[in-house]
Design an enzyme around this catalytic site. Sequence first.
Site: not given
Ligand code: GLN
Length: 487
Positions: A79, A154, A178
Site C-alpha cells: 500500500k 482505504s 481499511s
Molecule cells: N473508513 C475509515 C475512515 O475513513 C477507516 C480508514 C482506515 O482504516 N484507514 O477513517
Amino acid sequence: MTTTDWTAGRIAAAVRDGEISAREVVDAALARIERYDGDVGAFLHVEQSGARRAAATVDNLPAAQRRTLPLAGVPVAVKDNVVTRDMPTTAASRILEGFRAPFDATVVARLRQAGALIVGKTNLDEFAMGSSTEHSAFHPTRNPWDLTRVPGGSSGGSAAAVAARMVPLALGSDTGGSIRQPAAYCGVVGMKPTYGRVSRFGLIAFASSLDQIGPLARTVADARLLYRVIAGSDPCDSTALEGDAGEGLDEAVSLNGLRIGLPREYFGDGTDRRIRSVVAHALDRLESSGARLVEVSLPHTPYAISTYYLIAMAEASSNLSRYDGVRYGMRAGGRDLLDMYETTRAEGFGAEVKRRILLGTHALSAGYYDAYYLKAQKVRTLIRQDFDTAFLEVDVIATPTTPDLPFRLGERETDPLQMYLSDIFTVTSNLAGIPSLVVPVGVADGLPVGLQWMAPPLADGRLLAIAELCEKTVAIEPNWPLGGTMS
Ligand code: GLN
C-alpha cells in the site's frame, strides 16, 4: 503454468526447491498487471525493474540459502502509505508527489529479507481516509468482481490486486477497517493484527493510536505466512510490542465446543438482508461442525462511530501538520513563508483530508478538548471493556464485516456521513486494539461477502487458526473474477 493462480505458499515452496525460478513468477505477475490494471487501477506505481532485480537475487542465491527464505520469489504489493527506498511513496496525495523516502519501512525490509519481490505500490484513499478508494488524488480503483463498483477502502488497491490475482499477497493498513472492509468487498482474506504486533515504522501516520499494518491474501494460510514475516518487536517503533510474535501461530484449535460470540448489536436490521443470509448460513455450518453460538452484548457499540471519528480526526490533524511544503514532496509558490505553507496545503490536500483536519483541529482546540477528545477517550475505554467482558464468556466473536455490499463508484461521494456509518462493524477492533480478520464466506448477487472474526488481544495465532477452520468448513469455491482458478 499460471503461477498467478498459485498461493504464496506454493510459489515459495516451488522457488525454494528450484522447481521454478523467481524470474518466471515475477514475469507472470507483471504480465497480469499489464493486462488488467488498466481496468482495475490497483497500482499507483509498478516497479518492473526492481522486482526483476530482486528475482535475480533470489535465483542466484546458493540453493541452501534460498531454502531458508519463507517468501522466496513471492510477488507482494505494498500500500502506498508504507515507505519504500527505491520507489515513490505518495499516500495517494498530491502533497507527497515527488517524494522518495530515504529508508524502507520495517515491514518492507522484512519482506525483502524473506525473499519477497515487491512489484509496486497500491492505490488508497488519500492518507488512508476513506472506505472506497475513490478519494485517491490520482484515480479510483475498481472492484475486480464488478468494475462499476468500488473495491472498498482505504486499502482498495491492495485488495483488488489480490482478488484480480495480480499478486498473491499485499500489505494494507487498518485504522478503522481499511484492510477488512476492502477484503470483504473483494472476496479475499484481510487481517488487522493486535495493535503493536506489527511495527508502524515507515507507515505514514493517519491516527497513530489506531493504525496497524496487516496482510491481504487469498487464503488464511497465506495471510499467516505474511504475518509471520512482518510481525514482531522493532527498536524503531516504541509502540511495537516486545515478545514472541510467532507464539501461538501454530496453535491447534478445534471447532468442537468452540464458543463463538455473536454480539446482538451487530446483527440488527440495518444490515443488507443478503449479507445477513450469507452470514447466517456460514454460522449454521460452523454450528453443525460442533461450535457453540453464544449471544453476547457489546453495549457501547452505538457510540463507536462517533468515538472513532473524533479520535481518528484529532490524531490525523496533528499527524498531518508536518506537510508544510518544506520537509516532504510538493511545494507551491508563495509571497512569503506563511503564504507558501498555506498554498501548499490548500493545493496539496484533497477535500476529505481537509474536512478531517478541520474537524480534528476543532476537537482538540482549547475549550473543546474535554468535551470531545477526552470524552471520546473515555468512551473508548468503555468499548474496550465491553470486549474484555464478552471474552470472559466466549473464545472468539463473529460478525458481518459491513452492513452493505460493494456500492457503485460515485454513489456515496456527496454523503460523507453515510460513508462513515458503514464502518460500524470494523472500527471497534481498532478502538479496543484487538486482532480481527475477515474471511470470504459467500457470494450474493455476484458480489462477495466476508465474515469478520475478532479475538482477545495477542490471540492473533488463535484467530488465524479459527479463521482457517472457518475457511475449510464453509468451503466456498469462489468463481474468481477476471478469469483464473486457485491452486
Ligand atoms: N473508513 C475509515 C475512515 O475513513 C477507516 C480508514 C482506515 O482504516 N484507514 O477513517
